[in-house]
Design a protein around this motif. Structure first.
Motif, PDB file in Angstrom:
ATOM      1  N   ASP A 132      31.594  44.246  40.512  1.00 21.72           N
ATOM      2  CA  ASP A 132      32.978  44.707  40.484  1.00 21.72           C
ATOM      3  C   ASP A 132      33.894  43.536  40.103  1.00 21.72           C
ATOM      4  O   ASP A 132      34.393  42.818  40.965  1.00 21.72           O
ATOM      5  CB  ASP A 132      33.352  45.293  41.845  1.00 21.72           C
ATOM      6  N   ALA A 133      34.097  43.361  38.807  1.00 18.66           N
ATOM      7  CA  ALA A 133      34.935  42.257  38.323  1.00 18.66           C
ATOM      8  C   ALA A 133      36.398  42.470  38.675  1.00 18.66           C
ATOM      9  O   ALA A 133      37.138  41.508  38.870  1.00 18.66           O
ATOM     10  CB  ALA A 133      34.766  42.099  36.815  1.00 18.66           C
ATOM     11  N   LEU A 134      36.821  43.721  38.784  1.00 15.91           N
ATOM     12  CA  LEU A 134      38.209  44.014  39.160  1.00 15.91           C
ATOM     13  C   LEU A 134      38.495  43.499  40.566  1.00 15.91           C
ATOM     14  O   LEU A 134      39.531  42.873  40.814  1.00 15.91           O
ATOM     15  CB  LEU A 134      38.487  45.511  39.061  1.00 15.91           C
ATOM     16  N   LYS A 135      37.574  43.742  41.484  1.00 11.50           N
ATOM     17  CA  LYS A 135      37.741  43.267  42.867  1.00 11.50           C
ATOM     18  C   LYS A 135      37.825  41.743  42.907  1.00 11.50           C
ATOM     19  O   LYS A 135      38.656  41.169  43.614  1.00 11.50           O
ATOM     20  CB  LYS A 135      36.577  43.763  43.728  1.00 11.50           C
ATOM     21  N   LEU A 136      36.967  41.067  42.127  1.00  9.89           N
ATOM     22  CA  LEU A 136      36.995  39.602  42.096  1.00  9.89           C
ATOM     23  C   LEU A 136      38.281  39.087  41.451  1.00  9.89           C
ATOM     24  O   LEU A 136      38.827  38.076  41.888  1.00  9.89           O
ATOM     25  CB  LEU A 136      35.765  39.067  41.358  1.00  9.89           C
ATOM     26  N   ALA A 137      38.767  39.782  40.431  1.00 11.39           N
ATOM     27  CA  ALA A 137      40.032  39.389  39.798  1.00 11.39           C
ATOM     28  C   ALA A 137      41.185  39.497  40.797  1.00 11.39           C
ATOM     29  O   ALA A 137      42.053  38.619  40.856  1.00 11.39           O
ATOM     30  CB  ALA A 137      40.301  40.256  38.572  1.00 11.39           C
ATOM     31  N   GLU A 138      41.167  40.562  41.598  1.00  8.85           N
ATOM     32  CA  GLU A 138      42.189  40.713  42.644  1.00  8.85           C
ATOM     33  C   GLU A 138      42.103  39.570  43.643  1.00  8.85           C
ATOM     34  O   GLU A 138      43.130  39.041  44.080  1.00  8.85           O
ATOM     35  CB  GLU A 138      42.033  42.064  43.347  1.00  8.85           C
ATOM     36  N   GLN A 139      40.886  39.162  44.004  1.00  6.38           N
ATOM     37  CA  GLN A 139      40.710  38.024  44.915  1.00  6.38           C
ATOM     38  C   GLN A 139      41.283  36.743  44.300  1.00  6.38           C
ATOM     39  O   GLN A 139      41.824  35.896  45.006  1.00  6.38           O
ATOM     40  CB  GLN A 139      39.232  37.798  45.228  1.00  6.38           C
ATOM     41  N   ALA A 140      41.149  36.621  42.982  1.00 11.41           N
ATOM     42  CA  ALA A 140      41.662  35.428  42.294  1.00 11.41           C
ATOM     43  C   ALA A 140      43.180  35.441  42.210  1.00 11.41           C
ATOM     44  O   ALA A 140      43.789  34.379  42.056  1.00 11.41           O
ATOM     45  CB  ALA A 140      41.067  35.339  40.890  1.00 11.41           C
ATOM     46  N   GLY A 141      43.793  36.621  42.309  1.00  9.13           N
ATOM     47  CA  GLY A 141      45.244  36.686  42.291  1.00  9.13           C
ATOM     48  C   GLY A 141      45.859  37.678  41.335  1.00  9.13           C
ATOM     49  O   GLY A 141      47.063  37.913  41.382  1.00  9.13           O
ATOM     50  N   SER A 142      45.066  38.290  40.441  1.00  9.76           N
ATOM     51  CA  SER A 142      45.627  39.258  39.510  1.00  9.76           C
ATOM     52  C   SER A 142      44.533  40.119  38.884  1.00  9.76           C
ATOM     53  O   SER A 142      43.505  39.595  38.446  1.00  9.76           O
ATOM     54  CB  SER A 142      46.390  38.554  38.384  1.00  9.76           C
ATOM     55  N   VAL A 143      44.799  41.411  38.778  1.00 10.99           N
ATOM     56  CA  VAL A 143      43.848  42.307  38.118  1.00 10.99           C
ATOM     57  C   VAL A 143      43.680  41.936  36.649  1.00 10.99           C
ATOM     58  O   VAL A 143      42.682  42.279  36.030  1.00 10.99           O
ATOM     59  CB  VAL A 143      44.278  43.786  38.240  1.00 10.99           C
TER      60      VAL A 143
END
Length: 194
Positions: A132-143
């Protein structure tokens, strides 16, 4: 570098495939490779399917990747991974974001989104790295960092030093987004596949 390697980037318009191809191409250039990057093909402004090719090696004559030639297929969305599976080499690898983006026929109700796409792709014998790259992008700070998360996952599977990727990201993304993108890269690089 030696033989020509091919990376195919597939996704939906607006997902950041163009930046992903720029980062990939620049990283290969830093390694002294001859690099050819195609332009984005598809309806990138309308949420349609988009495809970009990145080819690198000692001498690359064309950016075009034919069916059965991609060493790596980077898919921003699961259905796109299935759609472009025929372009993957027999021993190639698919790095796929498990995110589902409904195409227009699904949105209008004239078709249903296929079930278990990742399982179907694996059943074809492909090496699949799905997460789930979207979830990881959210963790990084932005979708909007999904592209850099996927770059991280692809980088781990290519024979290019990790620092080259980090330096390339630092040169490519705006300074105000640097920390977020470096975090996104690390999260993708260390992603646990499902």
């Amino acid at each position: 570098m030696s033989q020509v390697k091919s990376v195919m980037i597939v996704g939906v318009g607006g997902q950041g495939t163009l930046l992903a191809s720029r980062v990939l191409g620049s990283a290969m250039l830093h390694c002294g490779a001859d690099v050819k990057v195609s332009e984005v093909h598809g309806m990138s402004q309308r949420g349609g399917s988009v495809v970009t090719y990145v080819r690198y090696g000692d001498k690359v004559y064309s950016p075009v990747i034919d069916k059965g030639e991609a060493d790596v297929l980077m898919a921003f969305e699961a259905l796109e991974a299935a759609r472009f599976l025929p372009w993957l080499k027999t021993d190639g690898t698919i790095v796929v974001n498990t995110q589902q983006i409904d195409p227009m026929p699904v949105v209008t109700g004239s078709a249903a989104y296929p079930e278990n796409i990742i399982g179907s792709v694996k059943a074809e014998g492909a090496k699949v790295v799905a997460f789930d790259a979207l979830k990881l992008a959210e963790q990084a700070g932005s979708v909007r960092a999904v592209n850099i998360v996927l770059i991280g996952a692809v980088a781990k599977r290519l024979s290019i030093d990790k620092q080259v990727w980090i330096d390339t990201i630092k040169e490519t993304v705006p300074a105000k987004f640097m920390d977020m993108n470096l975090k996104a890269f690390e999260l993708g690089y260390n992603a646990q596949e499902i």
